[in-house]
Motif scaffolding. Structure first.
Motif, PDB file in Angstrom:
ATOM      1  N   ASN A 124      -1.098  -3.906   4.769  1.00 11.88           N
ATOM      2  CA  ASN A 124      -0.594  -4.078   6.131  1.00 11.88           C
ATOM      3  C   ASN A 124      -1.754  -4.328   7.111  1.00 11.88           C
ATOM      4  OD1 ASN A 124       0.450  -3.618   8.745  1.00 11.88           O
ATOM      5  ND2 ASN A 124       1.979  -2.166   8.006  1.00 11.88           N
ATOM      6  N   LEU A 125      -2.849  -3.584   6.940  1.00  9.97           N
ATOM      7  CA  LEU A 125      -4.035  -3.783   7.794  1.00  9.97           C
ATOM      8  C   LEU A 125      -4.602  -5.192   7.619  1.00  9.97           C
ATOM      9  CD1 LEU A 125      -5.930  -0.381   7.208  1.00  9.97           C
ATOM     10  CD2 LEU A 125      -4.356  -0.964   9.066  1.00  9.97           C
ATOM     11  N   VAL A 126      -4.641  -5.651   6.351  1.00 11.80           N
ATOM     12  CA  VAL A 126      -5.150  -6.994   6.052  1.00 11.80           C
ATOM     13  C   VAL A 126      -4.288  -8.043   6.757  1.00 11.80           C
ATOM     14  CG1 VAL A 126      -5.532  -8.686   4.197  1.00 11.80           C
ATOM     15  CG2 VAL A 126      -6.129  -6.271   3.829  1.00 11.80           C
ATOM     16  N   VAL A 142      -1.834   8.101   9.430  1.00 17.93           N
ATOM     17  CA  VAL A 142      -2.154   6.724   9.822  1.00 17.93           C
ATOM     18  C   VAL A 142      -3.556   6.393   9.309  1.00 17.93           C
ATOM     19  CG1 VAL A 142      -2.547   5.175  11.780  1.00 17.93           C
ATOM     20  CG2 VAL A 142      -0.685   6.842  11.867  1.00 17.93           C
ATOM     21  N   VAL A 143      -3.683   5.275   8.596  1.00 14.34           N
ATOM     22  CA  VAL A 143      -5.014   4.807   8.205  1.00 14.34           C
ATOM     23  C   VAL A 143      -5.439   3.720   9.184  1.00 14.34           C
ATOM     24  CG1 VAL A 143      -4.796   5.403   5.767  1.00 14.34           C
ATOM     25  CG2 VAL A 143      -4.045   3.151   6.537  1.00 14.34           C
ATOM     26  N   ARG A 144      -6.726   3.749   9.523  1.00 15.02           N
ATOM     27  CA  ARG A 144      -7.227   2.864  10.574  1.00 15.02           C
ATOM     28  C   ARG A 144      -8.472   2.110  10.130  1.00 15.02           C
ATOM     29  NH1 ARG A 144      -5.594   7.585  12.980  1.00 15.02           N
ATOM     30  NH2 ARG A 144      -4.365   7.423  14.881  1.00 15.02           N
ATOM     31  N   ALA A 149      -0.521   3.951  -0.226  1.00 11.74           N
ATOM     32  CA  ALA A 149      -1.850   3.662   0.317  1.00 11.74           C
ATOM     33  C   ALA A 149      -2.133   2.164   0.250  1.00 11.74           C
ATOM     34  CB  ALA A 149      -2.921   4.445  -0.439  1.00 11.74           C
ATOM     35  N   ALA A 150      -1.834   1.550  -0.888  1.00 14.65           N
ATOM     36  CA  ALA A 150      -2.094   0.111  -1.047  1.00 14.65           C
ATOM     37  C   ALA A 150      -1.254  -0.705  -0.077  1.00 14.65           C
ATOM     38  CB  ALA A 150      -1.825  -0.310  -2.490  1.00 14.65           C
ATOM     39  N   LEU A 151      -0.008  -0.299   0.136  1.00 14.97           N
ATOM     40  CA  LEU A 151       0.849  -1.011   1.099  1.00 14.97           C
ATOM     41  C   LEU A 151       0.307  -0.869   2.517  1.00 14.97           C
ATOM     42  CD1 LEU A 151       4.359  -0.164  -0.388  1.00 14.97           C
ATOM     43  CD2 LEU A 151       3.428  -2.467  -0.078  1.00 14.97           C
ATOM     44  N   GLY A 152      -0.151   0.333   2.851  1.00 19.15           N
ATOM     45  CA  GLY A 152      -0.746   0.552   4.168  1.00 19.15           C
ATOM     46  C   GLY A 152      -1.977  -0.319   4.360  1.00 19.15           C
ATOM     47  N   LEU A 153      -2.832  -0.357   3.347  1.00 22.86           N
ATOM     48  CA  LEU A 153      -4.051  -1.166   3.451  1.00 22.86           C
ATOM     49  C   LEU A 153      -3.718  -2.658   3.531  1.00 22.86           C
ATOM     50  CD1 LEU A 153      -6.401   0.732   0.916  1.00 22.86           C
ATOM     51  CD2 LEU A 153      -6.467   0.821   3.421  1.00 22.86           C
TER      52      LEU A 153
END
Lengths: 194, 194
Positions: free
Chosen positions: A139-141, A107-109, A133-137
């Motif tokens: 998602n955070l945005v 999980v990236v936070r 990683a880019a999709l996860g980031l």
């Protein structure tokens, strides 16, 4: 970006059909001057986007992100954490990221304090492979209600499909070196993108 | 460094008696302009040392290290890895680092290719607490037969004894903000060092 591709050819090490090792200038030892040129190139490509914040993920993305930020007039860099630090006591956005090489999910936070609705975020990373990683980031945005200027990757391994996945979601992707194939120790670049 | 201490007072959060949280400008969100000034300050303090390489450890140290390297004329940065990546296939130097906050011991690693006998190494990190990370990194420098210019830390928590441990080993330490105590939400700086 010719200077980067030349460097990958000169100092990169192709391993099997999936990996190019660039630890002599990008993700273990860092050539700060090259990174500065990389930062300038990203700033030029996304110049029209009114970027307010650079988002990356620890660890190798941090150096690139800082150099990009300098060329946007020293806007803030935020790096997502892969482990929840003891001091991350308040609210945060989290997104799962699968690692194809390690076969794990982490999980990236990012703290809620550092991504705001009014932000226009540029995601920067050293590699774009499967796009996890880019999709996860991104998602955070999205969770923050901020807008996404796009994704900038230093080296894209096109054959792993990450850029296609992102573009299918209407995310702009700019990669400075696009690798089409790795085979018999040879790296072939795509000429489709500059 | 006055601008840094002012920033710690303005934006740092004192937690208990051990922790000062500086995630708004140093180790989660990064103020690139401040880091550039920090880089310049370290370069001035170690200007006499003929430094050839900056050594740090992932993740928060990387941004600082890159900004320091710029002010030494873009010398290479090497960041030690906390986990052995799948691509670290050749020889490496390793040193154990204890984490007092987590109660764990990990190994930091640097590829043998990136630390050489002829190198004069400056170790840079965001925090100097008990000195474990700096001692581990200086151990790597020693294994390589390289020489150590010193240790530069952005924020030193003097009361945790790291700088004393390093200086007792004749290692030069330069900290840009030296915290003497954290108590009742107040941060007291040591005036012994500038």
């Amino acid at each position: 970006m010719k200077i980067l591709k030349d460097r990958i050819v000169a100092d990169g090490v192709a391993i099997g059909t999936e990996i190019v090792k660039v630890d002599s200038f990008l993700n273990h030892q860092i050539d700060v001057e090259l990174l500065d040129q990389i930062g300038q190139e990203f700033a030029e490509r996304f110049r029209d986007c009114e970027v307010t914040k650079i988002l990356t993920v620890e660890a190798s993305g941090i150096a690139v992100a800082c150099m990009v930020a300098r060329h946007f007039g020293n806007i803030p860099v935020v790096f997502a954490k892969k482990a929840a630090p003891s001091t991350m006591t308040e609210g945060f956005y989290g997104a799962e990221v699968k690692s194809f090489t390690k076969g794990t999910t982490s999980v990236v936070r990012v703290s809620e304090k550092f991504l705001k609705e009014e932000d226009k975020v540029l995601i920067i990373d050293d590699f774009l492979a499967h796009g996890e990683a880019a999709l996860g980031l991104s998602n955070l945005v999205e969770q923050a209600g901020a807008s996404l200027a796009g994704v900038g990757s230093v080296i894209e391994k096109q054959f792993q499909g990450g850029s296609k996945r992102l573009r299918d979601l209407d995310i702009r992707v700019e990669s400075l070196a696009v690798i089409e194939a790795i085979k018999d120790g040879e790296i072939t670049f795509s000429e489709r993108l500059k």
